[in-house]
Design a protein around this motif. Structure first.
Motif, PDB file in Angstrom:
ATOM      1  N   SER A 188       0.814  -1.220   0.000  1.00  0.00           N
ATOM      2  CA  SER A 188       0.000   0.000   0.000  1.00  0.00           C
ATOM      3  C   SER A 188       0.850   1.274   0.000  1.00  0.00           C
ATOM      4  CB  SER A 188      -0.909   0.013   1.226  1.00  0.00           C
ATOM      5  OG  SER A 188      -0.132   0.054   2.415  1.00  0.00           O
ATOM      6  N   MET A 189       2.172   1.128   0.086  1.00  0.00           N
ATOM      7  CA  MET A 189       3.093   2.262   0.178  1.00  0.00           C
ATOM      8  C   MET A 189       2.848   3.088   1.445  1.00  0.00           C
ATOM      9  SD  MET A 189       4.922   1.761  -2.457  1.00  0.00           S
ATOM     10  CE  MET A 189       5.871   3.276  -2.542  1.00  0.00           C
ATOM     11  N   GLN A 190       2.357   2.403   2.519  1.00  0.00           N
ATOM     12  CA  GLN A 190       2.128   3.064   3.807  1.00  0.00           C
ATOM     13  C   GLN A 190       2.846   2.252   4.893  1.00  0.00           C
ATOM     14  OE1 GLN A 190      -1.916   4.683   4.557  1.00  0.00           O
ATOM     15  NE2 GLN A 190      -2.486   3.634   2.681  1.00  0.00           N
ATOM     16  N   PHE A 191       4.142   2.173   4.747  1.00  0.00           N
ATOM     17  CA  PHE A 191       4.922   1.302   5.621  1.00  0.00           C
ATOM     18  C   PHE A 191       4.831   1.746   7.084  1.00  0.00           C
ATOM     19  CE2 PHE A 191       8.757  -0.541   7.469  1.00  0.00           C
ATOM     20  CZ  PHE A 191       8.691  -1.827   6.966  1.00  0.00           C
ATOM     21  N   PHE A 192       4.938   3.038   7.339  1.00  0.00           N
ATOM     22  CA  PHE A 192       4.884   3.536   8.713  1.00  0.00           C
ATOM     23  C   PHE A 192       3.524   3.241   9.351  1.00  0.00           C
ATOM     24  CE2 PHE A 192       3.831   6.861  11.793  1.00  0.00           C
ATOM     25  CZ  PHE A 192       4.870   6.699  12.694  1.00  0.00           C
ATOM     26  N   TYR A 193       2.470   3.469   8.602  1.00  0.00           N
ATOM     27  CA  TYR A 193       1.114   3.259   9.112  1.00  0.00           C
ATOM     28  C   TYR A 193       0.925   1.803   9.557  1.00  0.00           C
ATOM     29  CZ  TYR A 193      -3.947   2.588   9.063  1.00  0.00           C
ATOM     30  OH  TYR A 193      -5.237   2.249   9.401  1.00  0.00           O
ATOM     31  N   PHE A 194       1.331   0.861   8.712  1.00  0.00           N
ATOM     32  CA  PHE A 194       1.116  -0.549   9.048  1.00  0.00           C
ATOM     33  C   PHE A 194       2.105  -1.041  10.108  1.00  0.00           C
ATOM     34  CE2 PHE A 194      -1.398  -0.539   5.153  1.00  0.00           C
ATOM     35  CZ  PHE A 194      -2.492  -1.293   5.568  1.00  0.00           C
ATOM     36  N   THR A 195       3.234  -0.370  10.233  1.00  0.00           N
ATOM     37  CA  THR A 195       4.140  -0.687  11.350  1.00  0.00           C
ATOM     38  C   THR A 195       3.481  -0.315  12.672  1.00  0.00           C
ATOM     39  OG1 THR A 195       6.103  -0.335   9.972  1.00  0.00           O
ATOM     40  CG2 THR A 195       6.408  -0.271  12.356  1.00  0.00           C
ATOM     41  N   VAL A 196       2.793   0.824  12.691  1.00  0.00           N
ATOM     42  CA  VAL A 196       2.048   1.241  13.884  1.00  0.00           C
ATOM     43  C   VAL A 196       0.926   0.255  14.177  1.00  0.00           C
ATOM     44  CG1 VAL A 196       0.559   3.029  14.868  1.00  0.00           C
ATOM     45  CG2 VAL A 196       2.617   3.682  13.606  1.00  0.00           C
ATOM     46  N   VAL A 197       0.260  -0.228  13.133  1.00  0.00           N
ATOM     47  CA  VAL A 197      -0.802  -1.232  13.314  1.00  0.00           C
ATOM     48  C   VAL A 197      -0.230  -2.482  13.985  1.00  0.00           C
ATOM     49  CG1 VAL A 197      -2.369  -2.816  12.110  1.00  0.00           C
ATOM     50  CG2 VAL A 197      -2.250  -0.420  11.418  1.00  0.00           C
ATOM     51  N   GLY A 198       0.934  -2.922  13.515  1.00  0.00           N
ATOM     52  CA  GLY A 198       1.574  -4.088  14.113  1.00  0.00           C
ATOM     53  C   GLY A 198       1.907  -3.855  15.579  1.00  0.00           C
ATOM     54  N   ALA A 199       2.417  -2.650  15.894  1.00  0.00           N
ATOM     55  CA  ALA A 199       2.751  -2.315  17.281  1.00  0.00           C
ATOM     56  C   ALA A 199       1.509  -2.334  18.163  1.00  0.00           C
ATOM     57  CB  ALA A 199       3.424  -0.949  17.336  1.00  0.00           C
ATOM     58  N   LEU A 200       0.395  -1.829  17.643  1.00  0.00           N
ATOM     59  CA  LEU A 200      -0.859  -1.812  18.407  1.00  0.00           C
ATOM     60  C   LEU A 200      -1.383  -3.222  18.657  1.00  0.00           C
ATOM     61  CD1 LEU A 200      -2.688   1.237  16.777  1.00  0.00           C
ATOM     62  CD2 LEU A 200      -1.633   1.121  19.037  1.00  0.00           C
ATOM     63  N   ILE A 201      -1.166  -4.109  17.696  1.00  0.00           N
ATOM     64  CA  ILE A 201      -1.597  -5.500  17.881  1.00  0.00           C
ATOM     65  C   ILE A 201      -0.807  -6.157  19.008  1.00  0.00           C
ATOM     66  CG2 ILE A 201      -1.629  -7.802  16.821  1.00  0.00           C
ATOM     67  CD1 ILE A 201      -2.236  -6.391  14.145  1.00  0.00           C
ATOM     68  N   TYR A 202       0.501  -5.934  19.021  1.00  0.00           N
ATOM     69  CA  TYR A 202       1.322  -6.473  20.117  1.00  0.00           C
ATOM     70  C   TYR A 202       0.905  -5.868  21.455  1.00  0.00           C
ATOM     71  CZ  TYR A 202       4.631  -9.085  17.251  1.00  0.00           C
ATOM     72  OH  TYR A 202       5.209 -10.009  16.411  1.00  0.00           O
ATOM     73  N   LEU A 203       0.590  -4.576  21.452  1.00  0.00           N
ATOM     74  CA  LEU A 203       0.154  -3.911  22.675  1.00  0.00           C
ATOM     75  C   LEU A 203      -1.147  -4.530  23.187  1.00  0.00           C
ATOM     76  CD1 LEU A 203       0.499  -1.665  24.768  1.00  0.00           C
ATOM     77  CD2 LEU A 203      -0.729  -0.133  23.196  1.00  0.00           C
ATOM     78  N   ALA A 204      -2.070  -4.841  22.266  1.00  0.00           N
ATOM     79  CA  ALA A 204      -3.344  -5.452  22.655  1.00  0.00           C
ATOM     80  C   ALA A 204      -3.119  -6.836  23.261  1.00  0.00           C
ATOM     81  CB  ALA A 204      -4.267  -5.546  21.441  1.00  0.00           C
ATOM     82  N   ILE A 205      -2.223  -7.617  22.651  1.00  0.00           N
ATOM     83  CA  ILE A 205      -1.940  -8.969  23.160  1.00  0.00           C
ATOM     84  C   ILE A 205      -1.343  -8.900  24.565  1.00  0.00           C
ATOM     85  CG2 ILE A 205      -0.553 -11.053  22.824  1.00  0.00           C
ATOM     86  CD1 ILE A 205      -0.734 -10.541  19.799  1.00  0.00           C
ATOM     87  N   THR A 206      -0.389  -7.999  24.764  1.00  0.00           N
ATOM     88  CA  THR A 206       0.252  -7.897  26.077  1.00  0.00           C
ATOM     89  C   THR A 206      -0.715  -7.344  27.133  1.00  0.00           C
ATOM     90  OG1 THR A 206       1.153  -5.728  25.444  1.00  0.00           O
ATOM     91  CG2 THR A 206       2.581  -7.643  25.164  1.00  0.00           C
ATOM     92  N   THR A 207      -1.623  -6.469  26.728  1.00  0.00           N
ATOM     93  CA  THR A 207      -2.604  -5.928  27.674  1.00  0.00           C
ATOM     94  C   THR A 207      -3.538  -7.018  28.174  1.00  0.00           C
ATOM     95  OG1 THR A 207      -2.543  -3.753  26.592  1.00  0.00           O
ATOM     96  CG2 THR A 207      -4.444  -4.244  27.988  1.00  0.00           C
ATOM     97  N   VAL A 208      -4.042  -7.831  27.255  1.00  0.00           N
ATOM     98  CA  VAL A 208      -4.899  -8.954  27.641  1.00  0.00           C
ATOM     99  C   VAL A 208      -4.129  -9.925  28.532  1.00  0.00           C
ATOM    100  CG1 VAL A 208      -6.174 -10.963  26.779  1.00  0.00           C
ATOM    101  CG2 VAL A 208      -6.372  -8.762  25.601  1.00  0.00           C
TER     102      VAL A 208
END
Length: 229
Positions: A188-208
């Motif tokens: 999608s040529m939005q590398f930074f955006y999807f890197t943030v998405v990945g970080a948020l997914i890890y954050l959600a897993i660790t929060t649970v």
């Protein structure tokens, strides 16, 4: 669109990461219990073997160990199949990830459980034996519940680090969260955006995970905190 049509890819990668982390955790705990028992054993050879294992693994970066194990085992398999004139066998990245992470973090769980075992008052174990309990009942009803109370903070810490370490498996070809978000970013040529998405997914897993660990700590501390008050 929110995920630019890459939602299914990222969801699949997230599920792969969760499965990888949970299976690696289960195997690491098993290795840790065996390793802790070996380090506390009266057998000098077992103690030496377990000490060598934990010292070696904790001294080498996880990435280096992962690459060494993955490629060395693959090379041995290639030589074996070539010698027998069979088709090449490629190691499945998911299986390789589980085995490697379990081998690495089993060393950390070994130290966690060793300390927890040593924190349980020996007099309580002797009292349980005197009461007529067998080894398995002593472990299940006396040693394990108290050991878990002392081990849970270390288990929680190891689990959090293990979750983050799953990202390393993307380098050997596993389609996890990291690889899925990287592919989405490149496409999608939005590398930074999807890197943030990945970080948020890890954050959600660790929060649970933190919520689950807090509940476990309450369960294994029943009666203890009241007594301290």
């Amino acid at each position: 669109m929110f995920l630019e049509g890459y939602g299914p890819l990222i969801a699949s990668g997230t599920w792969a990461t969760v499965k990888l982390a949970l299976l690696s955790l289960a195997a690491s705990v098993l290795i840790g219990l065996v390793g802790a028992s070996a380090k506390l054993s009266a057998n000098r050879a077992l103690r030496g073997l377990a000490t060598g294992y934990t010292t070696l693994i904790r001294s080498i970066p996880d990435l280096v160990i992962m690459l060494l194990l993955f490629y060395s085992i693959q090379m041995l398999l290639n030589e074996f199949t070539e010698y027998l004139q069979l088709e090449q066998i490629d190691i499945d990245p998911f299986v390789a990830g589980v085995v490697t992470l379990a081998f690495i973090y089993g060393a950390y769980f070994t130290e966690t459980f060793r300390g927890a075992f040593q924190s349980v008052p020996r007099g309580q174990l002797e009292a349980a034996v005197a009461y007529g309990m067998g080894p398995w009942k002593v472990f299940r009803r006396v040693l394990f519940p108290q050991m878990m109370r002392f081990a849970l903070p270390g288990i929680g810490n190891n689990w959090q680090v293990l979750i983050k370490a799953t990202a390393l498996v993307s380098i050997i070809g596993l389609s996890d969260v990291v690889k899925a978000t990287q592919d989405a970013g490149k496409g999608s040529m939005q590398f930074f955006y999807f890197t943030v998405v990945g970080a948020l997914i890890y954050l959600a897993i660790t929060t649970v995970s933190n919520v689950a660990l807090m509940r476990l700590e309450r369960r294994y501390s029943v009666g203890v905190r009241k007594a301290e008050l």
